[in-house]
Design an enzyme around this catalytic site. Structure first.
Site, short mmCIF file in Angstrom:
data_model
loop_
_atom_site.label_atom_id
_atom_site.label_comp_id
_atom_site.label_asym_id
_atom_site.label_seq_id
_atom_site.Cartn_x
_atom_site.Cartn_y
_atom_site.Cartn_z
N GLU A 1 43.25 35.35 46.77
CA GLU A 1 44.52 34.69 47.08
C GLU A 1 45.63 35.21 46.17
O GLU A 1 46.76 35.41 46.61
CB GLU A 1 44.35 33.18 46.91
CG GLU A 1 45.48 32.36 47.49
CD GLU A 1 45.08 30.89 47.57
OE1 GLU A 1 44.57 30.48 48.64
OE2 GLU A 1 45.24 30.15 46.57
N TYR B 1 46.59 26.06 44.62
CA TYR B 1 46.95 27.37 45.17
C TYR B 1 47.10 28.36 44.02
O TYR B 1 47.71 28.05 43.00
CB TYR B 1 48.26 27.28 45.96
CG TYR B 1 48.82 28.61 46.40
CD1 TYR B 1 48.37 29.22 47.56
CD2 TYR B 1 49.82 29.25 45.66
CE1 TYR B 1 48.88 30.45 47.96
CE2 TYR B 1 50.34 30.47 46.06
CZ TYR B 1 49.87 31.07 47.21
OH TYR B 1 50.38 32.28 47.60
N HIS B 2 46.56 29.57 44.18
CA HIS B 2 46.56 30.59 43.12
C HIS B 2 47.72 31.56 43.32
O HIS B 2 47.75 32.30 44.30
CB HIS B 2 45.24 31.35 43.15
CG HIS B 2 44.89 32.02 41.86
ND1 HIS B 2 45.74 32.91 41.23
CD2 HIS B 2 43.79 31.93 41.06
CE1 HIS B 2 45.17 33.35 40.13
NE2 HIS B 2 43.99 32.77 39.99
N GLY B 3 48.67 31.58 42.39
CA GLY B 3 49.76 32.53 42.45
C GLY B 3 49.30 33.91 42.02
O GLY B 3 48.13 34.13 41.69
N SER C 1 40.52 27.08 42.02
CA SER C 1 41.31 27.61 43.12
C SER C 1 40.34 28.30 44.07
O SER C 1 39.83 29.38 43.75
CB SER C 1 42.35 28.61 42.62
OG SER C 1 42.98 29.24 43.72
#
Length: 299
Positions: free
Chosen positions: A162, A89-91, A156
């Site tokens: 995202e 998951y890409h912050g 990602s």
């Protein structure tokens, strides 16, 4: 004067940590250039000749991770000994991923190659750093070649979209992307899901505005700046690998990778979403994440 001073102070509070990270990244590239010139290193940036420089970089970022976010890495035993594809998951900014790369190199002396968006390669003054840390374009040929050479490759699927438009709900924004699954099938390697707890509480984007969304979709450039940088607790979890199965399709493999309380049509998603729902309070809570940072009882 007072209003101006307060405004400037507020801006610094919001952006000082992200700007500090950018400064350290460019400083790292400058130090690599000095090392290259003084040692007259002309070898391929991925070669072992650069390992001492990589170790120094990894130590710096690992210290930063420990001090600022009390960083923890769990599930390293789930990484395959040989090649594999890490999906994460890409912050708002992938600082947690940089922490992961650093600790993996220090613990296992393994270099994980990172698929990055095209705009990253257009950033000035980072060519050597990108090469030494193994940042590659996301083409099928590049990924297959890296896997063939025994590397871990991370991607990602949500990417910049995202990063910009997901929020404290931790919604995955993968769209119809399944190229990574096809690469995994072609290379006959496992897919390993990964997620960092509280990554959205550490760094956030301003609430989505139609203008910025249209601007991104038309230019594919991230104009919205991240803010925050609070010392919340970061824990990266590496999930169980999804092994290569010659009888599965790319669509079915994507579906395996986000099972949770939400319904998703893809398979690799299910593993990432499962990690999110197991380890993350949804919606994310900054105060809770800050308390976790200083809670010595929780492991």
């Amino acid at each position: 004067v007072i209003i101006t001073s307060l405004t400037i102070s507020a801006i610094l509070v919001f952006f000082i940590v992200p700007l500090t990270i950018v400064f350290f990244i460019y400083l790292t590239n400058i130090l690599l250039l000095i090392y290259q010139r003084n040692s007259e290193v002309k070898a391929d940036p991925l070669s072992d000749v650069w390992d001492s420089a990589r170790k120094t970089i990894a130590r710096f970022w690992d210290i930063y991770a420990r001090v600022w976010h009390g960083y923890e890495l769990h599930g390293v035993e789930n990484l395959s000994e040989g090649p594999g594809i890490l999906v994460y998951y890409h912050g708002a900014i992938p600082i947690d991923y940089l922490y992961f790369l650093s600790r993996l190199f220090l613990w296992k002396k393994r270099l994980c190659l990172s698929v990055a968006d095209h705009f990253v390669f257009r950033l000035p003054g980072l060519k050597l750093l990108l090469g030494v840390t193994g940042v590659i374009p996301g083409t099928r040929e590049e990924c297959l070649n890296a896997l063939k050479n025994g590397y871990l490759v991370s991607i990602s699927p949500g990417g910049v979209r995202e990063a910009l438009f997901s929020d404290e709900s931790y919604q995955l924004m993968w769209g119809n992307r399944k190229g990574f699954a096809q690469v995994a099938l072609d290379a006959k390697v496992p897919i390993i899901p990964m997620y960092t707890q509280n990554v959205r509480e550490g760094y956030r984007m301003f609430k989505e505005r139609r203008f910025f969304r249209k601007l991104y979709e038309s230019t594919r450039l991230p104009f919205t700046p991240p803010y925050g940088g609070l010392p919340v607790k970061f824990r990266t979890y590496i999930g169980k690998p999804i092994p290569y199965d010659p009888n599965i399709t790319a669509e079915e493999l994507v579906e395996k990778v986000c099972k949770g309380k939400f319904l998703f049509s893809f398979q690799t998603k299910s593993a990432v979403q499962a990690l999110i729902h197991k380890h993350q309070t949804i919606p994310g809570n900054i105060w809770k994440a800050l308390l976790e940072r200083f809670d010595k009882r929780r492991k």
